[in-house]
Design an enzyme around this catalytic site. Sequence first.
Site, short mmCIF file in Angstrom:
data_model
loop_
_atom_site.label_atom_id
_atom_site.label_comp_id
_atom_site.label_asym_id
_atom_site.label_seq_id
_atom_site.Cartn_x
_atom_site.Cartn_y
_atom_site.Cartn_z
N SER A 196 0.85 -1.19 0.00
CA SER A 196 0.00 0.00 0.00
C SER A 196 0.88 1.24 0.00
O SER A 196 1.68 1.45 0.92
CB SER A 196 -0.89 0.01 1.25
OG SER A 196 -1.41 1.32 1.42
N HIS A 216 -0.99 -1.44 -4.29
CA HIS A 216 -2.28 -1.16 -3.66
C HIS A 216 -2.43 0.34 -3.46
O HIS A 216 -1.63 0.98 -2.79
CB HIS A 216 -2.34 -1.89 -2.31
CG HIS A 216 -3.67 -1.85 -1.65
ND1 HIS A 216 -4.71 -2.72 -1.97
CD2 HIS A 216 -4.16 -1.05 -0.66
CE1 HIS A 216 -5.76 -2.45 -1.21
NE2 HIS A 216 -5.46 -1.44 -0.42
N ASP A 242 -4.83 3.21 -2.03
CA ASP A 242 -5.96 3.49 -1.14
C ASP A 242 -6.56 4.84 -1.47
O ASP A 242 -5.93 5.87 -1.27
CB ASP A 242 -5.49 3.46 0.32
CG ASP A 242 -5.22 2.04 0.79
OD1 ASP A 242 -6.12 1.20 0.65
OD2 ASP A 242 -4.10 1.78 1.28
N MET A 259 -9.38 7.50 -0.64
CA MET A 259 -10.27 7.87 0.47
C MET A 259 -10.87 9.25 0.23
O MET A 259 -10.20 10.12 -0.34
CB MET A 259 -9.48 7.89 1.78
CG MET A 259 -8.78 6.57 2.07
SD MET A 259 -7.93 6.64 3.65
CE MET A 259 -7.11 5.04 3.65
N HIS A 287 -8.21 0.42 -4.31
CA HIS A 287 -9.17 0.17 -3.24
C HIS A 287 -9.95 1.47 -3.00
O HIS A 287 -9.43 2.41 -2.41
CB HIS A 287 -8.38 -0.26 -1.99
CG HIS A 287 -9.21 -0.51 -0.78
ND1 HIS A 287 -8.67 -0.65 0.48
CD2 HIS A 287 -10.56 -0.64 -0.63
CE1 HIS A 287 -9.64 -0.85 1.35
NE2 HIS A 287 -10.79 -0.85 0.72
N MET A 323 -12.40 3.69 -1.24
CA MET A 323 -13.15 3.92 0.01
C MET A 323 -13.85 5.26 -0.16
O MET A 323 -13.52 6.25 0.51
CB MET A 323 -12.17 3.92 1.19
CG MET A 323 -11.65 2.53 1.52
SD MET A 323 -10.14 2.56 2.50
CE MET A 323 -8.91 2.70 1.21
N MET A 349 -11.07 -6.60 5.16
CA MET A 349 -10.41 -5.55 5.96
C MET A 349 -10.13 -6.10 7.35
O MET A 349 -11.03 -6.58 8.03
CB MET A 349 -11.31 -4.31 6.08
CG MET A 349 -11.52 -3.54 4.79
SD MET A 349 -10.01 -3.04 3.94
CE MET A 349 -9.18 -2.05 5.19
N GLY A 403 -3.46 3.95 7.74
CA GLY A 403 -2.44 2.91 7.84
C GLY A 403 -2.00 2.81 9.30
O GLY A 403 -2.40 3.63 10.14
N ASP A 420 -6.25 -6.86 4.20
CA ASP A 420 -5.73 -5.49 4.22
C ASP A 420 -5.88 -4.88 5.61
O ASP A 420 -6.99 -4.71 6.10
CB ASP A 420 -6.55 -4.67 3.19
CG ASP A 420 -6.06 -3.24 3.06
OD1 ASP A 420 -5.04 -2.87 3.66
OD2 ASP A 420 -6.73 -2.49 2.31
C1 DX5 Z 1 -6.66 1.20 5.36
C2 DX5 Z 1 -6.06 0.85 4.01
C3 DX5 Z 1 -4.89 -0.08 4.08
C4 DX5 Z 1 -3.75 0.38 4.89
C5 DX5 Z 1 -2.68 -0.65 5.05
O1 DX5 Z 1 -7.81 1.93 5.17
O2 DX5 Z 1 -7.04 0.24 3.21
O3 DX5 Z 1 -4.50 -0.43 2.76
O4 DX5 Z 1 -3.18 1.54 4.39
O5 DX5 Z 1 -1.66 -0.13 5.82
P1 DX5 Z 1 -1.04 -0.91 7.05
O6 DX5 Z 1 -0.35 -2.09 6.48
O7 DX5 Z 1 -0.14 0.09 7.65
O8 DX5 Z 1 -2.18 -1.30 7.97
ZN ZN Z 2 -6.51 -0.69 1.24
#
Ligand code: DX5
Ligand code: ZN
Length: 219
Positions: free
Chosen positions: A9, A34, A36, A38, A67, A69, A138, A145, A176
Amino acid sequence: MKKIQISPSILSADFSQLGNEIKRLNEAGADMIHVDVMDGHFVPNLTIGPPVIKALKKNSLVPFDVHLMISPVHKYIESYAMAGADIITIHPEATDNLQNSIDKIKEFKKKVGVSLNPETKVDIIKNFLNKVDLVLIMSVNPGFGGQKFMPEVLNKIKELVDIREKEKLSFDIEIDGGINFDNSKLAIKAGANILVSGTTIFKSNDGNIKKNIDLLRTV
Ligand code: DX5
Ligand code: ZN
């Protein structure tokens, strides 16, 4: 057993060097990247959108595992597909018609993922499992993270493995959130074949991402 793949990620990467970080991940043996996305609404954090993904994609030979969100997700699927996402993963709670959103992703010939938050049950996607390429479990509440892994979600992975076998399906199972060198083994044992990791890949072993990717892959 499916091959174990690692999807780092970039949420934990150096955001001032994102292009180089993508190159570094490619060289270190990442199977995919990956991303993310948001929106500060579906989750309480904001990250990057299609123009940045489009620019970064040029630096990668491996697929972009995007991904989403964001809510409502449906109207944005096209932009992410056009930006170069190879896998588009959505949360069922973020669309009022999951079937339509799955169809939309397929229209652009992208792989379809559906994601389950820690408290969301497998039942909600049961009727869609024959239409998706991947289920993203999840193991933290999405948004940030560096959170702590929630081991109780491993039961959902086992449940999915059973359904996949019974119904002769072939979707991948990705996990994840909070993955480290210990719980990675538990996730693989439960049946996950794609591991997402941000903090562990970028921060462990003084940021030796190749070593960390290799270690995560080790059963
Ligand atoms: C959380 C994200 C993850 C996250 C993973 O919302 O979807 O992809 O960033 O990071 P770590 O490995 O630090 O949990
Ligand atoms: Zn993610």
